[in-house]
Design a protein around this motif. Structure first.
Motif, PDB file in Angstrom:
ATOM      1  N   HIS A 188      -5.852   1.780   9.103  1.00 25.83           N
ATOM      2  CA  HIS A 188      -6.006   3.193   9.208  1.00 25.83           C
ATOM      3  C   HIS A 188      -6.278   3.949   7.773  1.00 25.83           C
ATOM      4  O   HIS A 188      -5.684   3.796   6.999  1.00 25.83           O
ATOM      5  CB  HIS A 188      -4.808   3.960  10.032  1.00 25.83           C
ATOM      6  CG  HIS A 188      -5.221   5.133  10.743  1.00 25.83           C
ATOM      7  ND1 HIS A 188      -5.568   6.257   9.744  1.00 25.83           N
ATOM      8  CD2 HIS A 188      -5.530   5.414  11.753  1.00 25.83           C
ATOM      9  CE1 HIS A 188      -5.752   7.508  10.732  1.00 25.83           C
ATOM     10  NE2 HIS A 188      -5.609   6.745  11.944  1.00 25.83           N
ATOM     11  N   PRO A 189      -7.317   4.660   7.750  1.00 29.71           N
ATOM     12  CA  PRO A 189      -7.681   5.201   6.210  1.00 29.71           C
ATOM     13  C   PRO A 189      -6.530   6.247   5.911  1.00 29.71           C
ATOM     14  O   PRO A 189      -6.309   6.402   4.768  1.00 29.71           O
ATOM     15  CB  PRO A 189      -8.910   6.235   6.773  1.00 29.71           C
ATOM     16  CG  PRO A 189      -9.200   6.308   8.090  1.00 29.71           C
ATOM     17  CD  PRO A 189      -8.525   5.050   8.865  1.00 29.71           C
ATOM     18  N   ALA A 190      -5.457   6.974   6.918  1.00 29.50           N
ATOM     19  CA  ALA A 190      -4.432   7.570   6.555  1.00 29.50           C
ATOM     20  C   ALA A 190      -3.148   6.682   6.673  1.00 29.50           C
ATOM     21  O   ALA A 190      -1.973   7.335   6.852  1.00 29.50           O
ATOM     22  CB  ALA A 190      -4.336   8.865   7.394  1.00 29.50           C
ATOM     23  N   GLY A 191      -2.992   5.507   7.226  1.00 28.64           N
ATOM     24  CA  GLY A 191      -1.935   4.690   7.307  1.00 28.64           C
ATOM     25  C   GLY A 191      -0.892   4.906   6.131  1.00 28.64           C
ATOM     26  O   GLY A 191       0.287   5.094   6.642  1.00 28.64           O
ATOM     27  N   ARG A 192      -1.087   4.761   4.962  1.00 29.17           N
ATOM     28  CA  ARG A 192      -0.359   4.812   3.957  1.00 29.17           C
ATOM     29  C   ARG A 192       0.481   6.288   4.014  1.00 29.17           C
ATOM     30  O   ARG A 192       1.507   6.469   3.822  1.00 29.17           O
ATOM     31  CB  ARG A 192      -0.712   4.512   2.594  1.00 29.17           C
ATOM     32  CG  ARG A 192      -0.852   2.904   2.524  1.00 29.17           C
ATOM     33  CD  ARG A 192      -1.548   2.759   1.183  1.00 29.17           C
ATOM     34  NE  ARG A 192      -2.957   3.370   1.269  1.00 29.17           N
ATOM     35  CZ  ARG A 192      -3.934   2.693   1.008  1.00 29.17           C
ATOM     36  NH1 ARG A 192      -4.086   1.636   0.119  1.00 29.17           N
ATOM     37  NH2 ARG A 192      -5.122   3.152   1.307  1.00 29.17           N
TER      38      ARG A 192
END
Ligand code: 5AD
Length: 377
Positions: free
Chosen positions: A309-313
């Motif tokens: 997911h691009p905003a996972g972190r």
């Protein structure tokens, strides 16, 4: 039980967890099943076409309450300070044959490499200049990395950078070997337990590997004075809510200094390449629970989360994580350390792009810190 009463009970469980660091097996299981139900309801509502971007953004009162509590506990322990670790992937040669892992011995399609000491030392020097004060030497179980090779390497790293921590992540070794590495100056050791259920462990690993041996290694490392990290995959094949509840009970009992968790991601050239990936949302939810179980734990927002997911972190940090581990390996080998398909190694994932990571953390109100970042005791 109505949905409202259900939410009320779950919020009370979260209060109890925050107050005591403990829940019963049934308590953990209820929280996990709730999150699983939210996600399957979301998938049912938006349709299968949307399952690639995880149902992270669907508002859920319980998930939000949990993340808010966990972030507050993290703030209280460490502030909004993100510790960074320079990850040096020293070898993708491995004698083990874990069914899920892309660098397993039987994967003939994996292009193998092993770094020289000079490569490792220059990666660390580069990392130091960028602001890293912890170096993580991670690799498969490669017999070439004997104590005879590692001891002088650890000494050289520590003498070149006396203000830095050296973390090892090199799998299962004998107690004597761990003792020699500790004596040489290694500060920390990461060894994910993978699953705290022996029967589940046996389904993920071939007969030669055992859950008991894994646990023995973790206890040896602890006894030798390492800061010790365990961890597990979320959504690995055959995993149930009961298995995850046992992972949480294990964390309650072991109180690891670090805990790495990430979603399972299939690798096409492994026996488990046909299973679907684990959930980003459930992983983030579990990070929050782990923060509440053991407030001082160092919790990375893992590469696997960023990969799915691009905003996972960012979601992980906002839910209580406080560590990021960018890749410091020489660029020529980065694509070869493919534990799972599409593993990220560029952008905010790479050490050279630390400014991008700094910016992304600043956007969510967090600051990347230049220091060793030891666990608070
Ligand atoms: N998906 C996610 N994580 C994986 N790991 C290995 N293979 C995979 C995969 N397919 C994790 C394991 C291991 C660490 C090196 O990477 O948890 O401990």
């Amino acid at each position: 039980m109505t949905a409202v009463a259900d939410t009320f009970d779950l919020l009370r469980l979260i209060d109890a967890l925050a107050a005591t660091g403990h829940l019963s097996h049934e308590g953990y299981r209820a929280l996990i099943l709730h999150r699983m139900a939210v996600e399957s309801a979301t998938v049912a509502a938006v349709g299968a076409s949307n399952t690639r971007s995880d149902p992270l953004t669907i508002p859920d009162e319980v998930t939000e309450a949990l993340a808010t509590r966990a972030a507050a506990v993290r703030d209280n322990m460490y502030g909004r300070r993100v510790f960074i670790r320079g990850l040096i992937e020293v070898s993708n040669i491995c004698k083990n044959d874990c069914y899920y892992c892309g660098i397993r011995a039987s994967n003939a399609a994996c292009d193998r490499y092993r770094l020289e000491d000079a490569d490792i030392l220059s990666a660390a020097a580069e990392g130091y200049a960028l602001g890293f004060r912890t170096f993580v030497l991670q690799g498969g179980e490669d017999g070439h990395f004997s104590d005879g090779r590692l001891v002088p390497l650890i000494r050289a790293l520590k003498s070149a950078h006396p203000d830095c921590a050296v973390t090892l992540s090199l799998g299962e070794r004998s107690r004597d070997s761990y003792a020699a590495l500790r004596e040489a100056g290694a500060d920390r050791y990461l060894l994910r337990h993978e699953t705290a259920t022996a029967a589940h462990y046996a389904r993920l690993h071939p007969a030669g590997m055992s859950y008991e041996r894994r646990m023995q290694c973790l206890s040896d490392l602890r006894g030798l004075g390492f800061q010790v990290g365990c961890g597990f995959m979320v959504g690995s094949p055959y995993q149930t809510a009961d298995d995850l509840a046992r992972d949480l009970a294990f964390i309650e009992a072991f109180k690891p200094d670090m805990c790495g968790i990430g979603p399972f991601i299939p690798h096409k050239d492994t026996p488990m390449g046909g299973y679907s990936a684990g959930s980003v949302g459930l992983t983030v939810f579990l990070l929050s629970i782990i923060r509440l179980i053991h407030p001082p734990v160092l919790l990375p927002a893992t590469t696997a989360l960023g990969t799915l997911h691009p905003a996972g972190r960012e979601r992980a940090i906002l839910a209580g994580a406080n560590v990021v581990m960018p890749n410091l390996s020489p660029a020529s080998v980065r694509k070869k350390y493919m534990l799972y398909d599409n593993k990220l190694s560029d952008g905010a994932e790479s050490a050279e792009c630390l400014d991008e990571l700094r910016h992304r953390m600043a956007v969510i109100g967090h600051e990347v810190i230049v220091e060793r970042g030891d666990v608070r005791k």
